[in-house]
Design a protein around this motif. Sequence first.
Motif, PDB file in Angstrom:
ATOM      1  N   LYS A 240     -15.031 -13.014  -4.030  1.00 41.55           N
ATOM      2  CA  LYS A 240     -15.514 -13.681  -2.827  1.00 41.55           C
ATOM      3  C   LYS A 240     -14.394 -14.439  -2.112  1.00 41.55           C
ATOM      4  O   LYS A 240     -14.608 -15.470  -1.481  1.00 41.55           O
ATOM      5  N   LYS A 241     -13.183 -13.902  -2.234  1.00 37.49           N
ATOM      6  CA  LYS A 241     -12.015 -14.518  -1.610  1.00 37.49           C
ATOM      7  C   LYS A 241     -11.115 -13.441  -1.023  1.00 37.49           C
ATOM      8  O   LYS A 241     -11.185 -12.276  -1.412  1.00 37.49           O
ATOM      9  N   VAL A 242     -10.279 -13.866  -0.091  1.00 38.84           N
ATOM     10  CA  VAL A 242      -9.270 -12.968   0.463  1.00 38.84           C
ATOM     11  C   VAL A 242      -8.080 -12.918  -0.491  1.00 38.84           C
ATOM     12  O   VAL A 242      -7.595 -13.955  -0.950  1.00 38.84           O
ATOM     13  N   ILE A 243      -7.628 -11.720  -0.811  1.00 37.80           N
ATOM     14  CA  ILE A 243      -6.453 -11.515  -1.656  1.00 37.80           C
ATOM     15  C   ILE A 243      -5.241 -11.377  -0.740  1.00 37.80           C
ATOM     16  O   ILE A 243      -5.203 -10.507   0.125  1.00 37.80           O
ATOM     17  N   ASN A 244      -4.263 -12.239  -0.943  1.00 34.88           N
ATOM     18  CA  ASN A 244      -3.076 -12.259  -0.087  1.00 34.88           C
ATOM     19  C   ASN A 244      -1.841 -12.151  -0.974  1.00 34.88           C
ATOM     20  O   ASN A 244      -1.666 -12.957  -1.887  1.00 34.88           O
TER      21      ASN A 244
ATOM     22  N   LEU B 249       1.119 -16.432  -5.205  1.00 31.79           N
ATOM     23  CA  LEU B 249       2.100 -16.056  -6.222  1.00 31.79           C
ATOM     24  C   LEU B 249       1.440 -15.313  -7.380  1.00 31.79           C
ATOM     25  O   LEU B 249       1.978 -14.328  -7.888  1.00 31.79           O
ATOM     26  N   SER B 250       0.276 -15.767  -7.809  1.00 31.26           N
ATOM     27  CA  SER B 250      -0.425 -15.110  -8.915  1.00 31.26           C
ATOM     28  C   SER B 250      -0.829 -13.694  -8.538  1.00 31.26           C
ATOM     29  O   SER B 250      -0.706 -12.764  -9.347  1.00 31.26           O
ATOM     30  N   ASN B 251      -1.306 -13.501  -7.301  1.00 30.87           N
ATOM     31  CA  ASN B 251      -1.680 -12.159  -6.849  1.00 30.87           C
ATOM     32  C   ASN B 251      -0.468 -11.228  -6.835  1.00 30.87           C
ATOM     33  O   ASN B 251      -0.545 -10.081  -7.281  1.00 30.87           O
ATOM     34  N   ALA B 252       0.662 -11.724  -6.298  1.00 32.51           N
ATOM     35  CA  ALA B 252       1.852 -10.885  -6.149  1.00 32.51           C
ATOM     36  C   ALA B 252       2.529 -10.592  -7.484  1.00 32.51           C
ATOM     37  O   ALA B 252       2.967  -9.472  -7.733  1.00 32.51           O
ATOM     38  N   MET B 253       2.588 -11.599  -8.366  1.00 31.45           N
ATOM     39  CA  MET B 253       3.376 -11.457  -9.588  1.00 31.45           C
ATOM     40  C   MET B 253       2.562 -10.995 -10.793  1.00 31.45           C
ATOM     41  O   MET B 253       3.117 -10.419 -11.731  1.00 31.45           O
ATOM     42  N   ILE B 254       1.263 -11.272 -10.791  1.00 29.62           N
ATOM     43  CA  ILE B 254       0.444 -10.922 -11.956  1.00 29.62           C
ATOM     44  C   ILE B 254      -0.563  -9.826 -11.630  1.00 29.62           C
ATOM     45  O   ILE B 254      -0.563  -8.751 -12.227  1.00 29.62           O
ATOM     46  N   HIS B 255      -1.422 -10.094 -10.656  1.00 32.87           N
ATOM     47  CA  HIS B 255      -2.595  -9.239 -10.450  1.00 32.87           C
ATOM     48  C   HIS B 255      -2.288  -7.914  -9.760  1.00 32.87           C
ATOM     49  O   HIS B 255      -2.973  -6.924 -10.007  1.00 32.87           O
ATOM     50  N   LEU B 256      -1.278  -7.866  -8.896  1.00 31.81           N
ATOM     51  CA  LEU B 256      -0.993  -6.649  -8.137  1.00 31.81           C
ATOM     52  C   LEU B 256      -0.781  -5.461  -9.067  1.00 31.81           C
ATOM     53  O   LEU B 256      -1.451  -4.431  -8.945  1.00 31.81           O
ATOM     54  N   ASN B 257       0.148  -5.570  -9.997  1.00 31.37           N
ATOM     55  CA  ASN B 257       0.446  -4.464 -10.902  1.00 31.37           C
ATOM     56  C   ASN B 257      -0.522  -4.383 -12.080  1.00 31.37           C
ATOM     57  O   ASN B 257      -0.877  -3.292 -12.518  1.00 31.37           O
ATOM     58  N   ARG B 258      -0.954  -5.530 -12.586  1.00 30.05           N
ATOM     59  CA  ARG B 258      -1.784  -5.530 -13.798  1.00 30.05           C
ATOM     60  C   ARG B 258      -3.245  -5.219 -13.531  1.00 30.05           C
ATOM     61  O   ARG B 258      -3.886  -4.477 -14.279  1.00 30.05           O
ATOM     62  N   ASP B 259      -3.802  -5.788 -12.447  1.00 29.81           N
ATOM     63  CA  ASP B 259      -5.244  -5.707 -12.219  1.00 29.81           C
ATOM     64  C   ASP B 259      -5.638  -4.890 -10.991  1.00 29.81           C
ATOM     65  O   ASP B 259      -6.613  -4.146 -11.035  1.00 29.81           O
ATOM     66  N   HIS B 260      -4.933  -5.060  -9.887  1.00 30.92           N
ATOM     67  CA  HIS B 260      -5.351  -4.424  -8.636  1.00 30.92           C
ATOM     68  C   HIS B 260      -4.972  -2.949  -8.565  1.00 30.92           C
ATOM     69  O   HIS B 260      -5.763  -2.132  -8.088  1.00 30.92           O
ATOM     70  N   LEU B 261      -3.780  -2.595  -9.000  1.00 30.70           N
ATOM     71  CA  LEU B 261      -3.373  -1.182  -9.030  1.00 30.70           C
ATOM     72  C   LEU B 261      -4.216  -0.470 -10.085  1.00 30.70           C
ATOM     73  O   LEU B 261      -4.235  -0.854 -11.252  1.00 30.70           O
ATOM     74  N   SER B 262      -4.928   0.563  -9.673  1.00 29.06           N
ATOM     75  CA  SER B 262      -5.910   1.214 -10.549  1.00 29.06           C
ATOM     76  C   SER B 262      -5.283   1.722 -11.846  1.00 29.06           C
ATOM     77  O   SER B 262      -4.274   2.442 -11.834  1.00 29.06           O
TER      78      SER B 262
ATOM     79  N   VAL C  61      -5.090  -0.343  -3.840  1.00 36.06           N
ATOM     80  CA  VAL C  61      -4.381  -1.470  -3.216  1.00 36.06           C
ATOM     81  C   VAL C  61      -4.533  -1.300  -1.706  1.00 36.06           C
ATOM     82  O   VAL C  61      -3.811  -0.533  -1.087  1.00 36.06           O
ATOM     83  N   PRO C  62      -5.494  -2.008  -1.086  1.00 33.44           N
ATOM     84  CA  PRO C  62      -5.886  -1.727   0.306  1.00 33.44           C
ATOM     85  C   PRO C  62      -4.901  -2.173   1.367  1.00 33.44           C
ATOM     86  O   PRO C  62      -4.894  -1.612   2.464  1.00 33.44           O
ATOM     87  N   GLY C  63      -4.106  -3.197   1.090  1.00 33.27           N
ATOM     88  CA  GLY C  63      -3.211  -3.711   2.115  1.00 33.27           C
ATOM     89  C   GLY C  63      -2.459  -4.917   1.604  1.00 33.27           C
ATOM     90  O   GLY C  63      -2.603  -5.331   0.446  1.00 33.27           O
ATOM     91  N   LEU C  64      -1.665  -5.525   2.493  1.00 34.65           N
ATOM     92  CA  LEU C  64      -0.954  -6.749   2.133  1.00 34.65           C
ATOM     93  C   LEU C  64      -1.938  -7.917   2.014  1.00 34.65           C
ATOM     94  O   LEU C  64      -1.673  -8.903   1.327  1.00 34.65           O
ATOM     95  N   ILE C  65      -3.075  -7.785   2.688  1.00 36.37           N
ATOM     96  CA  ILE C  65      -4.126  -8.780   2.612  1.00 36.37           C
ATOM     97  C   ILE C  65      -5.472  -8.058   2.716  1.00 36.37           C
ATOM     98  O   ILE C  65      -5.626  -7.141   3.519  1.00 36.37           O
TER      99      ILE C  65
ATOM    100  N   THR D  65       0.831  -1.203   0.000  1.00 41.04           N
ATOM    101  CA  THR D  65       0.000   0.000   0.000  1.00 41.04           C
ATOM    102  C   THR D  65       0.865   1.253   0.000  1.00 41.04           C
ATOM    103  O   THR D  65       0.583   2.217  -0.727  1.00 41.04           O
ATOM    104  N   ILE D  66       1.928   1.244   0.793  1.00 41.17           N
ATOM    105  CA  ILE D  66       2.828   2.401   0.846  1.00 41.17           C
ATOM    106  C   ILE D  66       3.500   2.619  -0.500  1.00 41.17           C
ATOM    107  O   ILE D  66       3.554   3.744  -1.012  1.00 41.17           O
ATOM    108  N   ASP D  67       4.009   1.546  -1.102  1.00 42.51           N
ATOM    109  CA  ASP D  67       4.676   1.678  -2.396  1.00 42.51           C
ATOM    110  C   ASP D  67       3.715   2.149  -3.474  1.00 42.51           C
ATOM    111  O   ASP D  67       4.091   2.923  -4.361  1.00 42.51           O
ATOM    112  N   SER D  68       2.469   1.705  -3.402  1.00 41.29           N
ATOM    113  CA  SER D  68       1.459   2.169  -4.361  1.00 41.29           C
ATOM    114  C   SER D  68       1.232   3.666  -4.209  1.00 41.29           C
ATOM    115  O   SER D  68       1.092   4.388  -5.200  1.00 41.29           O
ATOM    116  N   SER D  69       1.194   4.141  -2.960  1.00 45.44           N
ATOM    117  CA  SER D  69       1.026   5.575  -2.710  1.00 45.44           C
ATOM    118  C   SER D  69       2.239   6.360  -3.194  1.00 45.44           C
ATOM    119  O   SER D  69       2.111   7.442  -3.772  1.00 45.44           O
TER     120      SER D  69
END
Length: 538
Positions: free
Chosen positions: A121-125, A142-155, A110-114, A94-98
């Motif tokens: 309907k799942k927890v993103i970790n 691994l998919s959340n950290a390596m794929i979705h964080l930058n591609r999908d979750h970061l606005s 990006v609300p948090g580390l989890i 979250t800090i790095d996103s800011s």
Amino acid sequence: MRIIHWLIWIVVLLIICSGCYGHEAKSKEEDLLRVKSQAEHPSKKVILILVDSLMYQSIDKGLQQNKLPALKYLIDHGQYYKDLVSSFPTMSVTIDSSLITGTYPDQHRVPGLIWYSAKDKKVINYGTGPMEILKHGVDPVLSNAMIHLNRDHLSAQTLTIYEQLNTVGLKSGSINGLIYRGTVEHTLNIPEWIKGPTSLPGELIVKGPDFLSLGSFSNPLEGIKKMPDSLTKRMGFNNEYAVESVKYLVRNNKLPDFLYVYLPDLDQELHKKGPSVIDGVIKTDKQVQSILNAFGSFKEALDQAIIMIAGDSGMSTILPDSKHPVIDLPQVLHQYAILGPGAEATSATDIALAVNETMAYVYKLNTKDSLKQIADILKEETRIDFISWKEAGWIHVVEAGTAKEFTYKPNGKITDSYGQTWTIGSNPDVLDLHINKDLNTLKYREYPDALKRLYGALNSHEGDFLVVSAKQGYELSGQSSPTHKGGGGHGALHRVESLVPLIISGTTDKPDHTRIVDLKSYILRLLTKPLGKSEKTN
């Protein structure tokens, strides 16, 4: 920062599962061809070194003992701030996103580390700890950290500094940064022993800055320089790897206009031993010294570049086990059916938990109880600091252990020290706000930039949820959360976890505000303004 810890566990687990090792890395020579900044550009280059969990108290202690020569030189020849306000929750992603977007979570998303995704309907970790990773599943983490964080979750609606620099023709680079989205295509190489037991492909196409270094997954110096990116070196996710990368760029005249460098090692030491230990800061100082010497001397470094060193979050000392420092949220909320790690919510699931060490999100799913009713249960736990939620445009904040409730919303007659305006209800002392009724101003004390940061977290993603923050010395726990009894923890809103150091050398230009969320605009200003006489001569 937990990602460095869980990478080791995941790697060991996957090697055991697959029985194979190694991958053929592809040359990244094109990174070095395109990264060098334009010679005619009129401003200095900027190097931002983010040191995970660096605290000003440790710097001051090291300076008093004359053990930090590099940091002392930068401070003596620059600016030193002890009140750089972090994002919230005070967790790395979250800090790095800011930092990289210049926005709080209500915009970068990006609300948090989890956190819990209402859509999935799942927890993103992204990687909180070994046991929690195993229960959530190695593949989705691994998919959340390596794929979705930058591609999908970061606005996609929020520009990163790398994207913005590209629009004005400037070059940028990231070394081990968690948030790296840019405009240039790169290939991450996934080893067979990771690819085999997961759904990850052998290669991932991502977009980043001109120069993207991400441990052994993306090593632009592959085949050019031997790098510390083996399994025993955490696949390059270490200080040595980052420092050697910077030194190569400096010595070979390959520095981009802006270079972000992430140093993770200090965080691990402080989580284990607590924030009073300064051995890691002394080691970090030696690494900074080697970067400065790569320019030829300390003076030449500041003649050629603006060097910025910052922490990302502070850290509280967690009480020892005998003091009962862990607040077991499943036990406190035992009357509810709680979503299990890695499970998908059903109509029978009452609530979900996402624990970010000393802060947590508590989600109302199918229980008939209101958020206020859940908060009423939580406020009986005196080790909790406060509970907050949004309702009908207002933010509600309840002080645990008392009946005090504070409400506020954006826009109004009260102006804070950052020029933000608010409408304030009764009991502002719940967040330790000092209100000057004559001037219609407010000052933050125990909780820096509390109104905006709390608003940002409560509007960071979809759903009905509470924000829970622990008192200093305590941390929250879910069903399998890592704990740090007798060590250090962060995540919460109070000063000790929110205020971090910022050192700026090589320019007399000052930031408008000392908040992590304001650094992006400050760096863009440094990079797009012509050098003055004082900067040219230093």
